[in-house]
Design an enzyme around this catalytic site. Structure first.
Site, PDB file in Angstrom:
ATOM      1  N   ASP A  89      61.815  47.103 119.891  1.00 44.72           N
ATOM      2  CA  ASP A  89      61.836  47.776 118.617  1.00 44.72           C
ATOM      3  C   ASP A  89      62.616  49.168 118.836  1.00 44.72           C
ATOM      4  OD1 ASP A  89      60.252  49.491 116.293  1.00 44.72           O
ATOM      5  OD2 ASP A  89      59.652  47.166 116.073  1.00 44.72           O
ATOM      6  N   ASP A  90      62.206  50.223 117.969  1.00 46.75           N
ATOM      7  CA  ASP A  90      63.148  51.311 117.694  1.00 46.75           C
ATOM      8  C   ASP A  90      63.528  52.215 119.272  1.00 46.75           C
ATOM      9  OD1 ASP A  90      64.319  53.447 116.685  1.00 46.75           O
ATOM     10  OD2 ASP A  90      62.855  53.986 115.277  1.00 46.75           O
ATOM     11  N   LYS A 165      65.150  43.080 113.087  1.00 50.01           N
ATOM     12  CA  LYS A 165      64.070  43.772 111.929  1.00 50.01           C
ATOM     13  C   LYS A 165      64.962  45.100 111.375  1.00 50.01           C
ATOM     14  CE  LYS A 165      59.952  46.544 112.559  1.00 50.01           C
ATOM     15  NZ  LYS A 165      58.689  46.826 113.350  1.00 50.01           N
ATOM     16  N   ASP A 167      64.808  47.770 109.443  1.00 42.95           N
ATOM     17  CA  ASP A 167      63.808  49.013 108.837  1.00 42.95           C
ATOM     18  C   ASP A 167      64.513  49.567 107.639  1.00 42.95           C
ATOM     19  OD1 ASP A 167      61.464  50.443 108.279  1.00 42.95           O
ATOM     20  OD2 ASP A 167      61.222  50.814 110.749  1.00 42.95           O
ATOM     21  N   SER A 199      62.222  44.990 106.386  1.00 41.21           N
ATOM     22  CA  SER A 199      61.133  46.035 105.900  1.00 41.21           C
ATOM     23  C   SER A 199      61.279  46.334 104.247  1.00 41.21           C
ATOM     24  CB  SER A 199      60.865  47.461 106.688  1.00 41.21           C
ATOM     25  OG  SER A 199      60.980  46.662 108.226  1.00 41.21           O
ATOM     26  N   ARG A 224      57.745  42.657 106.145  1.00 47.46           N
ATOM     27  CA  ARG A 224      56.905  43.692 105.979  1.00 47.46           C
ATOM     28  C   ARG A 224      56.458  44.202 104.487  1.00 47.46           C
ATOM     29  NH1 ARG A 224      56.233  46.929 110.293  1.00 47.46           N
ATOM     30  NH2 ARG A 224      54.555  48.211 108.664  1.00 47.46           N
ATOM     31  N   ASP A 228      52.301  50.423 108.669  1.00 45.46           N
ATOM     32  CA  ASP A 228      52.224  50.132 109.841  1.00 45.46           C
ATOM     33  C   ASP A 228      50.781  49.841 110.433  1.00 45.46           C
ATOM     34  OD1 ASP A 228      54.869  50.641 109.709  1.00 45.46           O
ATOM     35  OD2 ASP A 228      54.708  52.067 111.374  1.00 45.46           O
TER      36      ASP A 228
END
Ligand code: GLA
Length: 417
Positions: A89-90, A165, A167, A199, A224, A228
């Protein structure tokens, strides 16, 4: 490489897309992935943006963490149950792109780079996911893909990434309508199938609008659409409420290749009781949700691991029809959810939910007819977590269940006549 100005970049993407549309070129996603909800592990909820490997060498965002979790997916039996993605992830990047504009993984925390890590994960029979952002920066402040969509798609493909993913922090939602499809196009162009997690609708929902879910589903595999998840029952309850309300009928868009993503599995973290863990697993199965665990796999209690690896939960979640379950009853704290596992009332999974925060177990009596299960010959009914056979029940026979506060009774009805 010279960075194009913001306006030129946006105009170019818009122009390229309109040319493609006029020429009848398919922009839509065509990767053949996510025929059932993806399963795996992702760092965000548990490990956040912990970049301090001096103080916490075992818990910082680093190649070691992903390698360790990949090893454990295999050695602890998760892979055999279907958990296959290891998702970064980030906070994995350097703060600057290199002189060619290419993204670079943090040189200290990922000394071998992402390609090497992807090879490591692939050698275990697993897949690697990565995180980027459609805007100027990621939510954690690392370089975003704005102006670099094509380059980043090519970079991820060259590294052997299997899932992205994307975002939406630090971006304008009016740009998303063409930007997310543009990334879909650039990903297709690489020729490497990469599952696309968007997202996009979450940012549309945050802005007070209802997303165009059909359009989103034509470009994204999963998406999404809500806040969160946090490590708490309140957070899980809020997500269940949003999915029960189903504003915009997003449940109807789910199916093989496309799934709503209510966010990570936190079963095995700190915030949920055992009943609440069962509720998250049953509900994520019924909602046909991605099962992406964000937990420390080095430290999972046996009963929690049994829930994460429960065969019936996974079977319901992975049902080939990919139908997303609905809330069919809401009476105060009592809810009933139903996920058809065929298109003709020939079976399904259901949940009786007790959303009371206190008191004792709720006694529930309900028949299959009220769940939409109408085959006169009857159904084999099983309690989902234990697999305990309840009996062959006709549509008007009652199921009697005792449901703990913040707990669930999870049932499966099969028709095999
Ligand atoms: C957003 C996303 C989260 C996570 C963080 C990372 O908040 O919704 O899932 O990826 O960004 O910064």
């Amino acid at each position: 490489m010279d960075k194009p100005s913001r306006k030129t970049g946006a105009r170019t993407v818009r122009f390229v897309l309109s040319l493609l549309l006029v020429a009848g070129v398919t922009v839509a996603l065509e990767n053949g992935l996510a025929l059932t909800p993806p399963m795996g592990w992702v760092s965000w909820e548990r490990y956040r943006c912990n970049v301090d490997c001096d103080i916490e060498p075992d818990n910082c965002i680093s190649e070691n963490l992903y390698m360790k979790m990949a090893d454990l997916l295999v050695s602890e039996g998760y892979k055999d149950k279907g958990y296959e993605y290891v998702n970064i992830d980030d906070c994995w990047m350097e703060k600057q792109r290199d002189a060619n504009g290419t993204l670079v993984a943090d040189r200290e925390r990922f000394p071998h780079g992402i390609k090497w890590l992807a090879d490591y994960v692939h050698n275990l029979g697993l897949k690697l996911g990565i995180y980027e952002d459609f805007g100027t920066f990621t939510c954690g402040g690392y370089p975003g893909s704005k102006f670099y969509l094509q380059k980043d798609a090519e970079t991820f493909a060259a590294w052997g990434v299997d899932m992205l993913k994307l975002d939406g922090c630090y971006s304008d939602i009016s740009d998303m309508d063409y930007g997310y499809p543009a990334m879909s196009f650039f990903m297709n162009q690489t020729g490497r199938p990469m599952l696309y997690s968007c997202s996009w609708p979450a940012y549309v929902v945050f802005s007070g609008q209802i997303p165009d879910y059909k359009k989103i589903a034509s470009y994204c595999n999963i998406w999404r659409n809500y806040a969160d998840i946090q490590d708490s029952w309140d957070s899980v309850k809020g997500i269940i409420e949003f999915y029960g309300n189903d504003t915009g009928n997003f449940s109807l868009v789910a199916g093989p290749g496309n799934f709503n993503d209510p966010d990570m599995i936190i079963v095995g973290d700190y915030g949920l009781s055992y009943d609440q863990q069962r509720t998250q697993m049953a509900m994520w199965a019924i909602m046909a949700s991605p099962l992406l665990m964000s937990i420390d796999l080095r430290n999972v209690k046996p009963e929690t691991k049994a829930l994460l690896q429960n065969d019936n939960v996974i079977r319901v979640n992975q049902d080939a029809h990919g139908i997303q379950g609905h809330r069919i009853v809401k009476q105060g704290p009592f809810e009933v959810w139903m996920k058809p596992m065929s298109v003709d009332a020939k079976g399904g999974a259901f949940a009786f939910l007790n959303l009371n925060d206190g008191g004792g177990p709720m006694q529930v009596s309900m028949n299959l007819q009220d769940l939409g299960l109408t085959q006169a010959e009857g159904y084999n009914v099983t309690e989902g977590f234990t697999g305990q056979f309840i009996g062959v029940l006709k549509p008007h026979d009652l199921i009697n269940a005792s449901v703990d506060p913040s707990g669930v009774w999870f049932g499966i009805a099969y028709f095999d006549c």
